[in-house]
Write a protein that holds these residues in place. Sequence first.
Motif, PDB file in Angstrom:
ATOM      1  N   TRP A 123       0.861  -1.154   0.118  1.00  0.00           N
ATOM      2  CA  TRP A 123       0.000   0.036   0.019  1.00  0.00           C
ATOM      3  C   TRP A 123       0.691   1.061   0.080  1.00  0.00           C
ATOM      4  O   TRP A 123       0.493   2.105  -0.941  1.00  0.00           O
ATOM      5  N   TYR A 124       1.870   1.258   0.850  1.00  0.00           N
ATOM      6  CA  TYR A 124       2.932   2.300   0.769  1.00  0.00           C
ATOM      7  C   TYR A 124       3.576   2.529  -0.485  1.00  0.00           C
ATOM      8  O   TYR A 124       3.617   3.872  -0.710  1.00  0.00           O
ATOM      9  N   PHE A 125       4.009   1.741  -1.117  1.00  0.00           N
ATOM     10  CA  PHE A 125       4.637   1.924  -2.242  1.00  0.00           C
ATOM     11  C   PHE A 125       3.760   1.929  -3.423  1.00  0.00           C
ATOM     12  O   PHE A 125       4.135   2.179  -4.757  1.00  0.00           O
ATOM     13  N   GLY A 126       2.414   1.823  -3.363  1.00  0.00           N
ATOM     14  CA  GLY A 126       1.559   1.917  -4.358  1.00  0.00           C
ATOM     15  C   GLY A 126       1.532   0.644  -5.208  1.00  0.00           C
ATOM     16  O   GLY A 126       1.081   0.852  -6.531  1.00  0.00           O
ATOM     17  N   ILE A 127       1.641  -0.340  -4.971  1.00  0.00           N
ATOM     18  CA  ILE A 127       1.891  -1.619  -5.572  1.00  0.00           C
ATOM     19  C   ILE A 127       0.543  -2.369  -5.581  1.00  0.00           C
ATOM     20  O   ILE A 127       0.248  -2.629  -4.424  1.00  0.00           O
ATOM     21  N   PRO A 128      -0.186  -2.701  -6.628  1.00  0.00           N
ATOM     22  CA  PRO A 128      -1.321  -3.427  -6.754  1.00  0.00           C
ATOM     23  C   PRO A 128      -1.316  -4.807  -6.480  1.00  0.00           C
ATOM     24  O   PRO A 128      -1.457  -5.716  -7.441  1.00  0.00           O
ATOM     25  N   SER A 129      -0.670  -5.409  -5.298  1.00  0.00           N
ATOM     26  CA  SER A 129      -0.552  -6.737  -5.091  1.00  0.00           C
ATOM     27  C   SER A 129      -1.922  -7.392  -4.529  1.00  0.00           C
ATOM     28  O   SER A 129      -2.998  -6.487  -4.235  1.00  0.00           O
ATOM     29  N   SER A 130      -1.793  -8.599  -4.439  1.00  0.00           N
ATOM     30  CA  SER A 130      -3.152  -9.150  -3.952  1.00  0.00           C
ATOM     31  C   SER A 130      -3.382  -9.392  -2.210  1.00  0.00           C
ATOM     32  O   SER A 130      -2.579 -10.048  -1.564  1.00  0.00           O
ATOM     33  N   SER A 131      -4.411  -8.724  -1.875  1.00  0.00           N
ATOM     34  CA  SER A 131      -4.614  -9.000  -0.405  1.00  0.00           C
ATOM     35  C   SER A 131      -5.288 -10.255  -0.024  1.00  0.00           C
ATOM     36  O   SER A 131      -4.941 -10.665   1.005  1.00  0.00           O
ATOM     37  N   SER A 132      -5.746 -10.913  -1.107  1.00  0.00           N
ATOM     38  CA  SER A 132      -6.133 -12.022  -1.005  1.00  0.00           C
ATOM     39  C   SER A 132      -5.089 -13.151  -0.732  1.00  0.00           C
ATOM     40  O   SER A 132      -5.253 -14.002   0.352  1.00  0.00           O
ATOM     41  N   HIS A 133      -4.327 -13.070  -1.675  1.00  0.00           N
ATOM     42  CA  HIS A 133      -3.079 -13.987  -1.426  1.00  0.00           C
ATOM     43  C   HIS A 133      -2.294 -13.719  -0.275  1.00  0.00           C
ATOM     44  O   HIS A 133      -1.435 -14.457   0.257  1.00  0.00           O
ATOM     45  N   ALA A 134      -2.021 -12.239   0.337  1.00  0.00           N
ATOM     46  CA  ALA A 134      -1.336 -12.112   1.494  1.00  0.00           C
ATOM     47  C   ALA A 134      -2.044 -12.634   2.460  1.00  0.00           C
ATOM     48  O   ALA A 134      -1.641 -13.359   3.472  1.00  0.00           O
ATOM     49  N   LEU A 135      -3.361 -12.903   2.585  1.00  0.00           N
ATOM     50  CA  LEU A 135      -4.210 -13.443   3.844  1.00  0.00           C
ATOM     51  C   LEU A 135      -3.830 -14.785   3.510  1.00  0.00           C
ATOM     52  O   LEU A 135      -3.669 -15.549   4.641  1.00  0.00           O
ATOM     53  N   ILE A 136      -4.062 -15.462   2.461  1.00  0.00           N
ATOM     54  CA  ILE A 136      -3.650 -16.848   2.153  1.00  0.00           C
ATOM     55  C   ILE A 136      -2.459 -17.353   2.517  1.00  0.00           C
ATOM     56  O   ILE A 136      -2.107 -18.285   3.369  1.00  0.00           O
ATOM     57  N   GLY A 137      -1.405 -16.606   2.002  1.00  0.00           N
ATOM     58  CA  GLY A 137      -0.053 -16.827   2.571  1.00  0.00           C
ATOM     59  C   GLY A 137       0.172 -16.617   4.096  1.00  0.00           C
ATOM     60  O   GLY A 137       0.864 -17.622   4.527  1.00  0.00           O
ATOM     61  N   GLY A 138      -0.292 -15.515   4.662  1.00  0.00           N
ATOM     62  CA  GLY A 138      -0.200 -15.515   6.156  1.00  0.00           C
ATOM     63  C   GLY A 138      -0.834 -16.884   6.985  1.00  0.00           C
ATOM     64  O   GLY A 138      -0.242 -17.312   7.800  1.00  0.00           O
ATOM     65  N   LEU A 139      -1.848 -17.282   6.397  1.00  0.00           N
ATOM     66  CA  LEU A 139      -2.291 -18.604   7.049  1.00  0.00           C
ATOM     67  C   LEU A 139      -1.544 -19.800   7.005  1.00  0.00           C
ATOM     68  O   LEU A 139      -1.624 -20.509   7.914  1.00  0.00           O
ATOM     69  N   ILE A 140      -1.110 -20.104   5.495  1.00  0.00           N
ATOM     70  CA  ILE A 140      -0.452 -21.123   5.274  1.00  0.00           C
ATOM     71  C   ILE A 140       0.894 -21.140   6.251  1.00  0.00           C
ATOM     72  O   ILE A 140       1.287 -22.042   6.763  1.00  0.00           O
ATOM     73  N   GLY A 141       1.538 -20.078   6.211  1.00  0.00           N
ATOM     74  CA  GLY A 141       2.923 -19.832   6.986  1.00  0.00           C
ATOM     75  C   GLY A 141       2.556 -20.183   8.499  1.00  0.00           C
ATOM     76  O   GLY A 141       3.353 -20.885   9.140  1.00  0.00           O
ATOM     77  N   ALA A 142       1.378 -19.339   8.910  1.00  0.00           N
ATOM     78  CA  ALA A 142       1.172 -19.780  10.526  1.00  0.00           C
ATOM     79  C   ALA A 142       0.813 -20.998  10.784  1.00  0.00           C
ATOM     80  O   ALA A 142       1.218 -21.669  11.764  1.00  0.00           O
ATOM     81  N   ALA A 143       0.159 -21.887   9.895  1.00  0.00           N
ATOM     82  CA  ALA A 143      -0.225 -23.126   9.964  1.00  0.00           C
ATOM     83  C   ALA A 143       1.063 -24.035  10.073  1.00  0.00           C
ATOM     84  O   ALA A 143       1.147 -25.061  10.697  1.00  0.00           O
TER      85      ALA A 143
END
Length: 334
Positions: free
Chosen positions: A99-119
């Motif tokens: 968001w800070y750098f104005g990059i349109p990355s995926s919030s969806s995959h950020a959430l999924i990635g965080g869930l996979i990493g924590a699991a």
Amino acid sequence: MFDIPVLLALIVLVALIFDFTNGAHDCANAIATVVSTKVVTPRFAVGAAALLNLAGALLGTEVAKTLGSGIVLPQVVEGSHVLVLAALVGAIVWNCITWYFGIPSSSSHALIGGLIGAAVADAGFDALNGKGIIDKVLIPLVASPLAGFFMGYLIMWIIYWACSRMSRRRVNGAFRRLQLVSAAFMATSHGLNDAQKTMGIITLALLIFGKIDAVEVPLWVKLSCAGAMATGTAVGGWKIVKTMGHRIFKLEPVHGFAAETSASLVITGASMMGAPVSTTHTITACIFGVGSTKRLSAVRWNVAGSLLTAWVLTLPAAGAVGFVSYWLLHFIWN
């Protein structure tokens, strides 16, 4: 350190904060084209998108069920009270960076990635639903941008064919009005897919804490997630709007209509199948597809390279933060 009810309340609060950042981060998905073509003012576009995101979030729960049980096996991580909180931290950190750098990355995959990493930090790779990740995450990760590109290309060519005898001025005048419809469709489909992801996360937390017996989204979860996303959308993500609306391809109303319509069709179809696709990936690919019908040089492909890098990094980067966050939170709470 905290008893379970307090920790659960904290998880719900952080989940809603993530939903707020999701709405602000992905505001561009719904309004970038309609703002850049000057069909409506930015303030009107943001307000309308917020209301339609709210409506879309209440229209289904298939994506929420996928996030609740289709990625991590609840029976394996049962009792891991910090897992969901760690997943959310991973997603929020990556969202804030992009968001800070104005990059349109995926919030969806950020959430999924965080869930996979924590699991994985909690119970190893046995905690993951491999088939669900392949069918609902990895295949849509590739398929949705491709579908968006070709859908945008096809719809734009159909418009060119149908309007070949009309003057450019008349075409743009007609599509200035039609783009109001396509932008509304885009905002609604965005809420239908994106807000459900946080619903699924909160539902998983309730299941882990034993507050519900099955992955069914309570009404209060639907309303709170929809409201948080709508509020975030109202704040807006103007750096990303600039990237998507101006840096990729100089949009006119007819291009905006084609991009929004094609993206909305892809996102709505994915939502009905329970696939948590990236609305960012999809609308961006549609813009590239629409632009390519004019001429390949009309699209700034160097921008595509930087966006692709962000897309590829999102899952592992958010997963790494989720993994580290799990151990930090596990240490604090134990």
